[in-house]
Scaffold this active site. Structure first.
Site, PDB file in Angstrom:
ATOM      1  N   ARG A  50       0.823  -1.161   0.160  1.00  0.00           N
ATOM      2  CA  ARG A  50       0.051  -0.017   0.060  1.00  0.00           C
ATOM      3  C   ARG A  50       0.936   1.299   0.003  1.00  0.00           C
ATOM      4  NH1 ARG A  50       2.281   2.085   3.606  1.00  0.00           N
ATOM      5  NH2 ARG A  50       0.816   3.638   3.755  1.00  0.00           N
ATOM      6  N   GLY A  51       0.254   2.597  -0.111  1.00  0.00           N
ATOM      7  CA  GLY A  51       1.030   3.660  -0.242  1.00  0.00           C
ATOM      8  C   GLY A  51       1.123   3.886  -1.824  1.00  0.00           C
ATOM      9  N   ALA A  52       0.779   5.074  -2.177  1.00  0.00           N
ATOM     10  CA  ALA A  52       0.431   5.528  -3.623  1.00  0.00           C
ATOM     11  C   ALA A  52       1.625   5.144  -4.506  1.00  0.00           C
ATOM     12  CB  ALA A  52       0.156   7.113  -3.703  1.00  0.00           C
ATOM     13  N   ARG A  97      -7.543  -0.066  -6.459  1.00  0.00           N
ATOM     14  CA  ARG A  97      -7.880   0.733  -5.581  1.00  0.00           C
ATOM     15  C   ARG A  97      -7.982   2.320  -6.442  1.00  0.00           C
ATOM     16  NH1 ARG A  97      -4.444   1.148  -0.388  1.00  0.00           N
ATOM     17  NH2 ARG A  97      -6.104   2.085   0.548  1.00  0.00           N
ATOM     18  N   GLN A 137      -1.659   2.424  10.027  1.00  0.00           N
ATOM     19  CA  GLN A 137      -0.367   2.505   9.058  1.00  0.00           C
ATOM     20  C   GLN A 137       0.821   3.268  10.067  1.00  0.00           C
ATOM     21  OE1 GLN A 137      -3.348   3.144   7.956  1.00  0.00           O
ATOM     22  NE2 GLN A 137      -3.480   2.605   5.711  1.00  0.00           N
ATOM     23  N   ASP A 183      -2.053  10.773  -1.983  1.00  0.00           N
ATOM     24  CA  ASP A 183      -2.601   9.932  -2.724  1.00  0.00           C
ATOM     25  C   ASP A 183      -2.787  10.557  -4.055  1.00  0.00           C
ATOM     26  OD1 ASP A 183      -3.006   8.722  -0.015  1.00  0.00           O
ATOM     27  OD2 ASP A 183      -2.689   7.176  -1.552  1.00  0.00           O
ATOM     28  N   ASN A 203      -5.374  12.435   1.015  1.00  0.00           N
ATOM     29  CA  ASN A 203      -4.398  11.504   1.827  1.00  0.00           C
ATOM     30  C   ASN A 203      -4.993  10.737   2.702  1.00  0.00           C
ATOM     31  OD1 ASN A 203      -1.715  10.939   2.236  1.00  0.00           O
ATOM     32  ND2 ASN A 203      -1.873  11.917   4.033  1.00  0.00           N
ATOM     33  N   LYS A 204      -4.433   9.983   3.552  1.00  0.00           N
ATOM     34  CA  LYS A 204      -5.211   9.049   4.521  1.00  0.00           C
ATOM     35  C   LYS A 204      -6.107   9.860   5.411  1.00  0.00           C
ATOM     36  CE  LYS A 204      -4.840   5.540   4.705  1.00  0.00           C
ATOM     37  NZ  LYS A 204      -5.774   4.737   3.971  1.00  0.00           N
TER      38      LYS A 204
HETATM   39  O1  MRU Z   1      -4.656   3.272   2.403  1.00  0.00           O
HETATM   40  P1  MRU Z   1      -2.930   3.406   2.286  1.00  0.00           P
HETATM   41  O2  MRU Z   1      -2.231   2.964   3.161  1.00  0.00           O
HETATM   42  O3  MRU Z   1      -2.420   2.965   0.705  1.00  0.00           O
HETATM   43  O4  MRU Z   1      -2.788   5.010   2.339  1.00  0.00           O
HETATM   44  C1  MRU Z   1      -1.497   5.642   2.161  1.00  0.00           C
HETATM   45  C2  MRU Z   1      -1.573   6.758   2.279  1.00  0.00           C
HETATM   46  O5  MRU Z   1      -2.463   7.555   2.332  1.00  0.00           O
HETATM   47  C3  MRU Z   1      -0.298   7.528   2.044  1.00  0.00           C
HETATM   48  O6  MRU Z   1      -0.077   8.728   2.851  1.00  0.00           O
HETATM   49  C4  MRU Z   1       0.106   8.111   0.568  1.00  0.00           C
HETATM   50  O7  MRU Z   1      -0.287   6.938  -0.378  1.00  0.00           O
HETATM   51  C5  MRU Z   1       1.412   8.549   0.539  1.00  0.00           C
HETATM   52  S1  MRU Z   1       2.757   7.409   0.274  1.00  0.00           S
HETATM   53  C6  MRU Z   1       4.139   8.062  -0.054  1.00  0.00           C
END
Ligand code: MRU
Length: 352
Positions: free
Chosen positions: A55-57, A98, A204, A245, A255-256
């Site tokens: 996970r993470g963009a 996603r 996370q 994201d 973002n999250k």
């Molecule tokens: O749902 P996730 O864990 O994929 O969400 C991740 C985030 O919101 C991160 O902050 C974002 O992707 C930036 S990662 C460099």
């Protein structure tokens, strides 16, 4: 650049393509177990993205690109037409994992356009081009993070930083966006303390950020999300840096979930609030944050914590991301420099 990735972290890359398999660190197991899983089919890669094993963009983008590389190298086909039919199926499967992080679509489209441009080449050449392009996407991500780390370190104040979710090495191919900045300022002795928000519901922050920054020796304190405001009020936060994201043309960004709350609190307490993201996270096709699709996830994520039931079976609302309007942003740290307001005008310049 002053530092190389190996000067800044002891972690390996979070996603790699080796021997016709996508290797990734299973992020659902951290902090209990560190395990690299090896995926052999496009469906397995899609499932890993959906279930947040990765996970993470930027990490999702690289994993999806490697998913196409996997298809390209392993597809047993009789003709180029058959190859392309299977390629489009793989593209759709990966695209539907996603919805919010734009890096996924950016990476998939980059490979799709390249393959289509080379449609007249031999099948073997097309297979090879796809694999090389996926590897380029991953390598460029590491390079971009390294640049963001150095650029961010120049403008951040010395002292205590607060972060949310995980925008570290695990969320990218290596180092992280926020992670690179933190690692450079730590290396330079400018980071006194990192406040890590636990980041409900999937944790996370607690599971991943606390684990990876502690592993690299960064001094940190973990707090629950509802403690952040009090810590700011006590004057214990000098800047906030979060990932993104999807950043749109006017500077609004997804973002999250919980990022928006922090941004509003930062403004009240006059704390600089930055997002750190590569150009692959910027979506100039959308005008405002209202247009960003927000993923809603399973109720179980809210009804449980660490696998334990914590609430009765009631209705749940579980948006995985929120939108922070650009008026709360001090700046956007990218690999091409820091973008300050007016974002609408200055973001455009990045792509000129
Ligand atoms: O749902 P996730 O864990 O994929 O969400 C991740 C985030 O919101 C991160 O902050 C974002 O992707 C930036 S990662 C460099």
């Amino acid at each position: 650049m002053k530092y190389k990735p190996e000067d800044l972290t002891r972690l390996p890359r979070s996603v790699e393509y080796k021997n016709r398999m996508v290797h990734l660190i299973d992020q659902r197991l951290i902090p209990h177990e560190f395990k690299i899983i090896k995926l052999e089919t496009v469906d397995e890669v899609a499932q890993a993205i959906k279930t947040m094993q990765i996970r993470g963009a930027p990490a999702i983008g690289a994993a999806a690109a490697f998913g196409l590389a996997l298809y390209a190298e392993t597809a047993k086909v009789e003709s180029k037409e058959e190859f392309f039919n299977g390629f489009y199926r793989a593209y759709e499967i990966l695209k539907n994992t996603r919805p919010t992080a734009v890096n996924l679509f950016w990476a998939l489209n980059r490979i799709k356009h390249l393959a289509e441009e080379h449609r007249e080449d031999s099948l073997n050449e097309i297979r090879q081009l796809i694999v090389e392009e996926a590897q380029k996407i991953a390598d460029e991500d590491v390079e971009a993070n390294l640049q963001m780390g150095h650029i961010g370190a120049e403008i951040l104040p010395e002292g205590n930083i607060l972060t949310h979710c995980n925008a570290g090495s695990l969320a990218t191919v290596h180092l992280g966006t926020v992670g690179a900045v933190l690692r450079v300022i730590h290396k330079e002795g400018k980071l006194k303390l990192l406040w890590v928000d636990e980041t409900r519901p999937v944790l996370q922050g607690a599971r991943l950020s606390a684990w990876e920054y502690h592993y690299d020796g960064i001094p940190l304190k973990l707090i629950t999300d509802n403690m952040a405001g009090f810590v700011m009020q006590q004057g214990k936060v000098d800047a906030i840096i979060v990932g993104a994201d999807r950043i749109v043309a006017n500077g609004d960004f997804a973002n999250k979930i919980g990022t928006y709350t922090l941004a509003v609190l930062a403004k009240e307490h006059r704390i600089p609030f930055f997002t750190v993201a590569p150009l692959s996270t910027i979506d100039m096709s959308l005008k405002s944050g209202k247009e960003i699709p927000i993923e809603e996830r399973k109720p179980e994520e809210v009804l449980t914590c660490g696998g334990c039931k914590i609430a009765p079976d009631v209705d749940v609302y579980n948006p995985a991301f929120d939108i922070t309007p650009h008026k709360y942003l001090t700046g956007i740290i990218t690999e091409k420099g820091v973008v300050y307001p007016p974002f609408e005008r200055n973001l455009k310049k990045l792509f000129e």
